[in-house]
Scaffold this motif. Structure first.
Motif, PDB file in Angstrom:
ATOM      1  N   MET A 111       0.934  -1.329  -0.115  1.00  8.11           N
ATOM      2  CA  MET A 111      -0.046   0.124   0.085  1.00  8.11           C
ATOM      3  C   MET A 111       0.912   1.336  -0.156  1.00  8.11           C
ATOM      4  N   ARG A 112       0.308   2.335  -0.878  1.00  6.12           N
ATOM      5  CA  ARG A 112       1.408   3.367  -0.941  1.00  6.12           C
ATOM      6  C   ARG A 112       0.663   4.519  -0.394  1.00  6.12           C
ATOM      7  N   ILE A 113       1.172   5.362   0.688  1.00  2.00           N
ATOM      8  CA  ILE A 113       0.630   6.478   1.096  1.00  2.00           C
ATOM      9  C   ILE A 113       1.175   7.785   0.946  1.00  2.00           C
ATOM     10  N   LEU A 114       0.289   8.709   0.865  1.00  2.00           N
ATOM     11  CA  LEU A 114       1.047  10.161   0.547  1.00  2.00           C
ATOM     12  C   LEU A 114       0.741  11.031   1.963  1.00  2.00           C
ATOM     13  N   HIS A 115       1.923  11.353   2.497  1.00  2.00           N
ATOM     14  CA  HIS A 115       1.666  12.071   4.037  1.00  2.00           C
ATOM     15  C   HIS A 115       1.865  13.509   3.511  1.00  2.00           C
ATOM     16  N   THR A 116       0.823  14.095   4.178  1.00  2.00           N
ATOM     17  CA  THR A 116       0.880  15.569   3.932  1.00  2.00           C
ATOM     18  C   THR A 116       0.024  16.228   5.412  1.00  2.00           C
ATOM     19  N   SER A 117       0.507  17.688   5.589  1.00  2.00           N
ATOM     20  CA  SER A 117      -0.376  18.179   6.731  1.00  2.00           C
ATOM     21  C   SER A 117      -0.179  19.757   6.572  1.00  2.00           C
ATOM     22  N   ASP A 118      -0.752  20.322   7.537  1.00  2.00           N
ATOM     23  CA  ASP A 118      -0.564  21.970   7.773  1.00  2.00           C
ATOM     24  C   ASP A 118      -0.688  22.797   6.369  1.00  2.00           C
ATOM     25  N   TRP A 119      -1.813  22.513   5.823  1.00  2.00           N
ATOM     26  CA  TRP A 119      -2.123  23.376   4.768  1.00  2.00           C
ATOM     27  C   TRP A 119      -2.436  24.726   5.244  1.00  2.00           C
ATOM     28  N   HIS A 120      -3.197  24.958   6.247  1.00  2.00           N
ATOM     29  CA  HIS A 120      -3.042  26.521   6.511  1.00  2.00           C
ATOM     30  C   HIS A 120      -3.877  27.225   5.591  1.00  2.00           C
ATOM     31  N   LEU A 121      -4.949  26.682   5.127  1.00  2.00           N
ATOM     32  CA  LEU A 121      -5.685  27.366   3.979  1.00  2.00           C
ATOM     33  C   LEU A 121      -6.193  28.771   4.467  1.00  2.00           C
ATOM     34  N   GLY A 122      -6.260  29.710   3.728  1.00  4.80           N
ATOM     35  CA  GLY A 122      -6.639  31.132   4.258  1.00  4.80           C
ATOM     36  C   GLY A 122      -5.796  31.810   4.851  1.00  4.80           C
ATOM     37  N   ARG A 123      -4.427  31.280   5.092  1.00  2.77           N
ATOM     38  CA  ARG A 123      -3.112  32.050   5.689  1.00  2.77           C
ATOM     39  C   ARG A 123      -2.606  33.238   4.802  1.00  2.77           C
ATOM     40  N   THR A 124      -2.414  34.244   5.278  1.00  5.25           N
ATOM     41  CA  THR A 124      -1.794  35.598   4.646  1.00  5.25           C
ATOM     42  C   THR A 124      -0.222  35.263   4.989  1.00  5.25           C
ATOM     43  N   PHE A 125       0.425  35.978   4.235  1.00  5.68           N
ATOM     44  CA  PHE A 125       1.916  36.059   4.518  1.00  5.68           C
ATOM     45  C   PHE A 125       2.324  37.765   4.440  1.00  5.68           C
ATOM     46  N   HIS A 126       2.421  38.189   5.880  1.00  7.70           N
ATOM     47  CA  HIS A 126       2.619  39.513   5.973  1.00  7.70           C
ATOM     48  C   HIS A 126       1.761  40.616   5.150  1.00  7.70           C
ATOM     49  N   GLY A 127       0.546  40.084   5.171  1.00  4.86           N
ATOM     50  CA  GLY A 127      -0.416  40.764   4.578  1.00  4.86           C
ATOM     51  C   GLY A 127      -0.854  40.155   3.041  1.00  4.86           C
ATOM     52  N   ARG A 128      -0.275  39.604   2.343  1.00  6.48           N
ATOM     53  CA  ARG A 128      -0.140  38.880   1.086  1.00  6.48           C
ATOM     54  C   ARG A 128      -0.927  37.844   1.006  1.00  6.48           C
ATOM     55  N   ASP A 129      -2.169  37.701   0.210  1.00  8.26           N
ATOM     56  CA  ASP A 129      -2.934  36.568   0.088  1.00  8.26           C
ATOM     57  C   ASP A 129      -2.186  35.429  -0.428  1.00  8.26           C
ATOM     58  N   LEU A 130      -2.325  34.216   0.133  1.00  4.03           N
ATOM     59  CA  LEU A 130      -1.653  33.019  -0.229  1.00  4.03           C
ATOM     60  C   LEU A 130      -2.574  31.961  -0.806  1.00  4.03           C
ATOM     61  N   LEU A 131      -3.758  32.247  -0.967  1.00  3.59           N
ATOM     62  CA  LEU A 131      -4.853  31.107  -1.335  1.00  3.59           C
ATOM     63  C   LEU A 131      -4.721  30.544  -2.532  1.00  3.59           C
ATOM     64  N   GLY A 132      -4.303  31.552  -3.620  1.00  3.70           N
ATOM     65  CA  GLY A 132      -3.643  31.233  -5.115  1.00  3.70           C
ATOM     66  C   GLY A 132      -2.749  30.255  -4.978  1.00  3.70           C
ATOM     67  N   ASP A 133      -1.795  30.463  -4.387  1.00  2.00           N
ATOM     68  CA  ASP A 133      -0.583  29.728  -4.152  1.00  2.00           C
ATOM     69  C   ASP A 133      -0.632  28.401  -3.721  1.00  2.00           C
ATOM     70  N   GLN A 134      -1.578  28.711  -2.559  1.00  2.00           N
ATOM     71  CA  GLN A 134      -1.838  27.249  -1.779  1.00  2.00           C
ATOM     72  C   GLN A 134      -2.806  26.380  -2.888  1.00  2.00           C
ATOM     73  N   ARG A 135      -3.771  26.576  -3.500  1.00  2.00           N
ATOM     74  CA  ARG A 135      -4.367  26.062  -4.493  1.00  2.00           C
ATOM     75  C   ARG A 135      -3.593  25.408  -5.513  1.00  2.00           C
ATOM     76  N   ASP A 136      -2.738  26.148  -6.036  1.00  2.00           N
ATOM     77  CA  ASP A 136      -1.819  25.724  -7.218  1.00  2.00           C
ATOM     78  C   ASP A 136      -0.985  24.306  -6.540  1.00  2.00           C
ATOM     79  N   VAL A 137      -0.134  24.647  -5.524  1.00  2.00           N
ATOM     80  CA  VAL A 137       0.608  23.622  -5.057  1.00  2.00           C
ATOM     81  C   VAL A 137      -0.112  22.496  -4.746  1.00  2.00           C
ATOM     82  N   LEU A 138      -1.063  22.642  -3.888  1.00  2.00           N
ATOM     83  CA  LEU A 138      -2.007  21.277  -3.529  1.00  2.00           C
ATOM     84  C   LEU A 138      -2.489  20.817  -4.445  1.00  2.00           C
TER      85      LEU A 138
END
Length: 387
Positions: free
Chosen positions: A1-28
């Motif tokens: 069985m093959r498993i992919l382990h991920t965590s800590d997506w933190h969807l909706g987080r900003t980075f010093h005021g910059r919106d990261l949601l687009g980057d989060q969507r693309d990477v995930l």
């Protein structure tokens, strides 16, 4: 069985005021392609899907999109909430979601009820431990009359006691995976993690998880291996400048007939690099060596002896993604090291105001500024001060 382990997506987080949601969507969203390419059977997500207990509608939409893409790619999904999530909200409609291959393990009462999946070697039991806030978790667990020690170690020890009892009852040959969101001793933290210390103690020993074939950990944002079977995947994006050297990744875990087989690391794309600069403002703006940093998220420490005017505006003309600014003048601040009582002792209002200006700018006020201070005091009917 093959498993992919991920965590800590933190969807909706900003980075010093910059919106990261687009980057989060693309990477995930790219994880779905990895699932297809690697023939992943199960994706485990060890907490902190969202950055807030009540996420925005946009963050929920991105989470739905990513989970659906993973499911469409052929993976069964098992996830647990972290300390940023709301377990009741995340676990809503869990029974219905399980019918579609999304298993939400959000209840303390159900942490020893695994998701059991089969491969050619037999059964694999996936146990999800939701983030256990020590005091309420302890109260909930003690309802059956069993006394539990205080703190993170106490509640996680009890959680693992229940899990190992269930696993033992299933007989030999059943392999096991545990999802947990905790700070395990030996892990390296970063600045973007919310502290979970209770009474000054937030770490739990790795020995708590003894006897499990693979433990998929969440909470710490740097990918790391504590033992071959005990790993943090880390966050998919950097959420603080302390993570600028991280190689963000997920773990690909193979279980064979005897338990843990091969574990491989798969690095994730970096939407925008992080960098730090230190120096005088004019030098930073003029030095051609910094041209490569124009597209980075940038943290700048200025060393000008006198605080420059509008430094962030000027920096962003060359570095449009400069997001953090600090000022540490060469030689230190004017009144650095002085206690408040020492800094104000024996000074009249004019002298106190002049000291404040010197602290803010890194240089004593000139004659024009002193006259402006005098005019300000006189205009409000204050004490007549000497020029």
């Amino acid at each position: 069985m093959r498993i992919l382990h991920t965590s800590d997506w933190h969807l909706g987080r900003t980075f010093h005021g910059r919106d990261l949601l687009g980057d989060q969507r693309d990477v995930l969203a790219g994880l779905a392609e990895l699932v297809r390419a690697e023939g992943v059977d199960v994706v485990v997500i060890a907490g902190d899907l969202y950055d807030r207990a009540v996420p925005s509608g946009e963050a929920v939409g991105v989470c739905h999109h990513v989970l659906a893409a993973l499911r469409d790619a052929g993976a069964t999904i098992v996830l647990t909430p972290g300390n940023h999530d709301s377990a009741p909200r995340l676990g809503a409609y869990a029974d219905f979601a399980a019918a579609g291959g999304l298993h939400l393990r959000t209840r303390i009462s159900g942490l020893d009820a695994p998701v059991v999946l089969d491969d050619e070697h037999g059964a694999v039991a996936f146990y999800g431990i939701p983030y256990l806030d020590p005091d309420p978790a302890r109260h909930s667990m003690e309802l059956d009359g069993r006394r539990i020690e205080a703190g993170h170690t106490g509640v996680l020890t009890e959680a693992m006691r229940r899990i190992t009892a269930d696993l033992s009852a299933r007989g030999p040959g059943v392999r096991s995976v545990v999802l947990a969101h905790a700070f395990v001793t030996g892990g390296q933290g970063s600045e973007s993690e919310r502290k979970i210390a209770i009474g000054g103690v937030e770490q739990v020993p790795a020995s708590v998880f003894a006897g499990i074939d693979y433990v998929a950990l969440g909470h710490l944002h740097g990918p790391q291996t504590l033992r071959p079977e005990l790993r943090y995947s880390g966050s998919p994006l950097a959420y603080s400048f302390s993570e600028r050297a991280h190689r963000k990744s997920v773990w690909l875990v193979d279980l064979d007939a005897d338990g843990l087989g091969e574990v491989r690391r798969h690095e994730l794309p970096v939407p925008r690099r992080l960098a730090m600069l230190t120096g005088r403002l004019d030098d930073l703006l003029a030095d051609p060596e910094h041209e490569a940093l124009a597209e980075c998220y940038l943290s700048v420490t200025l060393t000008d002896r006198v605080r420059p005017l509008e430094p962030m505006r000027r920096l962003q003309e060359r570095f449009p993604h400069a997001v953090h600014l600090d000022w540490q003048p060469a030689g230190g601040l004017v009144n650095a090291g002085l206690h408040y009582s020492e800094a104000v002792r024996g000074k009249n209002d004019r002298e106190l105001a002049a000291s404040f200006v010197a602290d803010c700018r890194g240089a004593q006020p000139d004659e024009v500024e002193l006259r402006l201070l005098d005019d300000a005091f006189n205009s409000v009917g204050g004490e007549q001060v000497r020029s």
